[in-house]
Design a protein around this motif. Sequence first.
Motif, short mmCIF file in Angstrom:
data_model
loop_
_atom_site.label_atom_id
_atom_site.label_comp_id
_atom_site.label_asym_id
_atom_site.label_seq_id
_atom_site.Cartn_x
_atom_site.Cartn_y
_atom_site.Cartn_z
N THR A 145 -37.05 5.94 31.88
CA THR A 145 -36.32 7.10 32.39
C THR A 145 -36.73 8.35 31.63
O THR A 145 -36.83 8.33 30.40
CB THR A 145 -34.81 6.86 32.23
OG1 THR A 145 -34.45 5.66 32.93
CG2 THR A 145 -34.00 8.01 32.77
N GLN A 185 -30.92 3.96 39.26
CA GLN A 185 -31.95 3.92 38.23
C GLN A 185 -33.21 3.34 38.84
O GLN A 185 -33.47 2.14 38.75
CB GLN A 185 -31.53 3.11 37.00
CG GLN A 185 -32.51 3.25 35.85
CD GLN A 185 -32.06 2.55 34.58
OE1 GLN A 185 -31.08 1.83 34.56
NE2 GLN A 185 -32.80 2.76 33.50
N THR A 238 -33.92 12.06 36.84
CA THR A 238 -35.30 12.20 37.30
C THR A 238 -36.01 13.28 36.49
O THR A 238 -35.42 13.93 35.63
CB THR A 238 -35.36 12.55 38.79
OG1 THR A 238 -34.94 13.92 38.97
CG2 THR A 238 -34.45 11.64 39.62
N ASP A 257 -28.99 2.45 32.32
CA ASP A 257 -28.02 3.45 32.76
C ASP A 257 -26.72 2.76 33.17
O ASP A 257 -26.71 2.02 34.16
CB ASP A 257 -28.60 4.25 33.92
CG ASP A 257 -27.70 5.42 34.33
OD1 ASP A 257 -26.57 5.52 33.82
OD2 ASP A 257 -28.15 6.22 35.17
#
Length: 1001
Positions: free
Chosen positions: A707, A702, A793, A669
């Motif tokens: 993810t 992160q 999330t 990220d």
Amino acid sequence: MFNRKTKASLLASSVIFASLVATPAMAQDDPMADPAVTEGERIVVTGSRIARQNVDTAAPVAVVDSEEFSLSGTVNIENVINTLPQVVPGFTSNSNNPGNGTATVDLRGLGAARTMVLVNGRRWMFYDTAQQVDLNTIPQFLLETVDVVTGGASAVYGSDALAGVVNFNLRHVDGVELGGQYSITDEWDADRYQVHGAIGTEFGDGRGRATVYAEYFNRESLFQGERGFSEFALSELPANFGPPLQQGGSSTLPSGVLRYLGGASGTATLPAGTEFGNAGAVGFGTGVVFDDVAGDFRRRAGDAYNYAPVNYLQVPQERYLLGGMAEYEIADGHEVYTEVSFVNNRVAGELASTPVTGNFNVNLAAVQPFLIAGDFAQLQSIDANETVANAAFNAAMADQDPDTPGVQFTPVTDDPGVVNFFVQRRVTETGARNSLDERNAFRVVGGIRGDITDYINYDAYYMYARTRNSQIQAGNISRSAFQAGLDGSAPAINIFGADTLTPTMVNQISILAQNSDISELSVATGFLSGTFGDAAIGNAAPIGFALGAEYRKVSSQFVPDTALSSGDVIGFNAGQSTQGSYDVKEFFGELDIPILDTDSGMTLDINLAGRYSDYSLEAIGGVWTYAGGIEFAPIPDVKFRAQYQRAVRAPNVGELFGGRAIGFPTVSDPCADANNVNDATIIALCEGTGVPVGSTGDPDLQPNAQTPAIFGGNGNLFEETSDSWTVGVVIQPTSVPGLSLTVDYFNIEIENAIANFGGGLNNTLNLCYNVVQDLSSIYCQAINGSRVNGAITTANPPLIISSNVAALQVSGIDLQLNYSTDVPFSLFTSNGASDLSFAFLGTWTETNDTFPVAGFDTVIECAGRFGTTCNNPTPSFKWTNRLSWVDGPMTVSTRWRHLSAVDDDDDNTDYTAFNGIERIKAYDLIDLTLSYDFNEALTFSVGVNNLFDTLPDTPTFDANGVVQGRPNSLLLGDNQEQANTYPSTYDVLGRDFFASVLVRF
């Protein structure tokens, strides 16, 4: 007509032990010059439907002889197919995570979905919504040859053949054959055994024949913990976070599991990033411990969770296979035929205990009994600060002029005594996650073929195949039950510390899940093949043709239970149901036009093919595919050949109708990259997509490299298209009998390739923040709304659906060499002579490129590379060769498999600083086999694969958990697929023995 004589001729033409050798395209002036072809007989070869009098094709065809399977001690087909230089290994018996119990073939690394699999020239059954073939369903012991055709073949066979075609030719049995094989490693584990039988006979006064067969196969499990190189999951945590791993890892979990990411208002006054737990330590990531001693939250050595030991290194399998083939001449020149097969295949999978991750509301009073006073005081402080901050936020926003453009105010609701935390906890108390897949597949073919005239024959058949898979999952956690155990709506659960969940708590949060797949394929095909009488150009052979039509329908569905479809499962990925179908009507034709055939041996031949396909899918409609090739031999010893093909692949059911499902790809990220802390453009983009002001560059944004994102189908997809070229030469010098050499250049380009939106989540992030840098772009908007206090999330993951966004290109050179000769030496024959044969098949991969999103210069170059982007290693050079000595009843054979060195594909990360490597050195394996025919009825073979026990090294550690020295380059650390390596590419069993027996009567 493809009749008994045809099959017999194909078998006779196979050179014994000339395994993995491409059959050279040889001109035959006199059909009797080749004993495999009788005068006037025509055969059908892979890559064309035209029956012809020789095996000439403009496209290169590599042939794996049946002997290769017996000499290599292979029961599962993929173990031989994956040694071919044209193939990048797909799923194999060593694929546990990722893996699904199947075995697939992937030509040129373009994806298994772009490789067409045929059996006896007809489509085989597929097993899932991606319409891929499981090689476990093909009877290896009945294989006669396996033909591999490079490049698109849609004009001949229809959709899917963008990378090429693999055709498995089965043989009939005359009499009774019984056989069996047993394999075991020199560690006396990973047992595999198989027994099979086949009965074949003629009937009806020789007008018909039939073969029935059966097989049982069992493969025992082997865990990663049973090998030194895979016993520990080597971490690649940066060195500035302290030693990443201690020998033995940590089979227990750290004590804490909470991280506070900030309040709803995102104000800087809240203690975002606070981490705490029982006894002053907090666990985060996949079991990594942060020690708050001295307040620096450094990772403590020895506390990285060791997930490796309970993962399979060899996936257990049990398979039952039944089937039969029959044909009967109902009238002179007219024959009916049928094929039937049934497979029951059971495969287990096992993963480490479920890691619970995500945002949960924690009721302070409910968890107070499990916390020491200091930690509970921190919770109360956070709750109090959050209450004050939320009240201040509401008051500030209330003073705003409601008529001000762009001002929208929704008061923040405060819930005293409840705080939302990011929770991550490996639930070891439940034990490992287990899955059991049971696939039942059957296929039936019924057809008729025969001669219409002396020049024209016909073939028409109908095929139906159906596969059903049932999967049962254990070890999952119910997200709702886990939440209820934290928020006070159910009995509280103690997640603070190792082994703190009691059996009652485990039962409270555990959930079983199951799903099923059903896939169906129907094909009706009919075509004419032959010549236009004696019509020919000059002295050349008659012009050949094929003309036909096909109807094909595919349907598939994925049916998850309520837990999976609702998303209430943590452990195995949740997903919604998938169901869809489409059909296609096609017309196709081929022409083979011999133009020149002189007395001096000069020949020139042109072949053309075309197909029109009308899909029921509105986004595709009608499409054309076509091909053209040329063969020119200036002298009998040398032939030049070239071919161009335009091919298509229609999207599969999963790509079209796939239900939304959560996945956890590894990403980087940019908003959590400390290097961007002063980049004004990236800061503005990050804050515009939900990152709190002043937080860009904070690694806490992160919390996990894996993810979440939502993936799914797209009903607006259209077809992929490919252009493929092959140019080559075949050399068969008459001055050197027994020698043949072929060299072919290939180039395949695929446009509108179906891939995940943006090229996947990681590339979407890169496009948004580093490339396009426009908040209004579709790439930034895909991320906007997915962040909770700056972090992506599971609360609302980005949507990354299938799209026609990518382009692919592969190119290189195939080199094939075959040589056989008599040797004036013998131990077992009376004439004092024996045979020596050498076979070589190699590929140089020039390019293997992916353009993840059309319109951008971003290219992923994978030739000679491996890693998180390129996945399986794609060596620049890959070859396999076999040297065999045949002395009467005895055969001694050795095989050499070679892969050149490959480099890591991440140019921005130095993995050598993280217990990883940047380069896998060249890799070589040597195998040895001895086979003896005691008589015509009994053959016994023994052999050893990986003779020199080439394996990754077992790592050694210092007191701080740092790997000592530099083990061999097969030990990759976390820069790997599974087991600290790539187990589908590099052998993980070690020295492996086998013995087999075959009885015929």
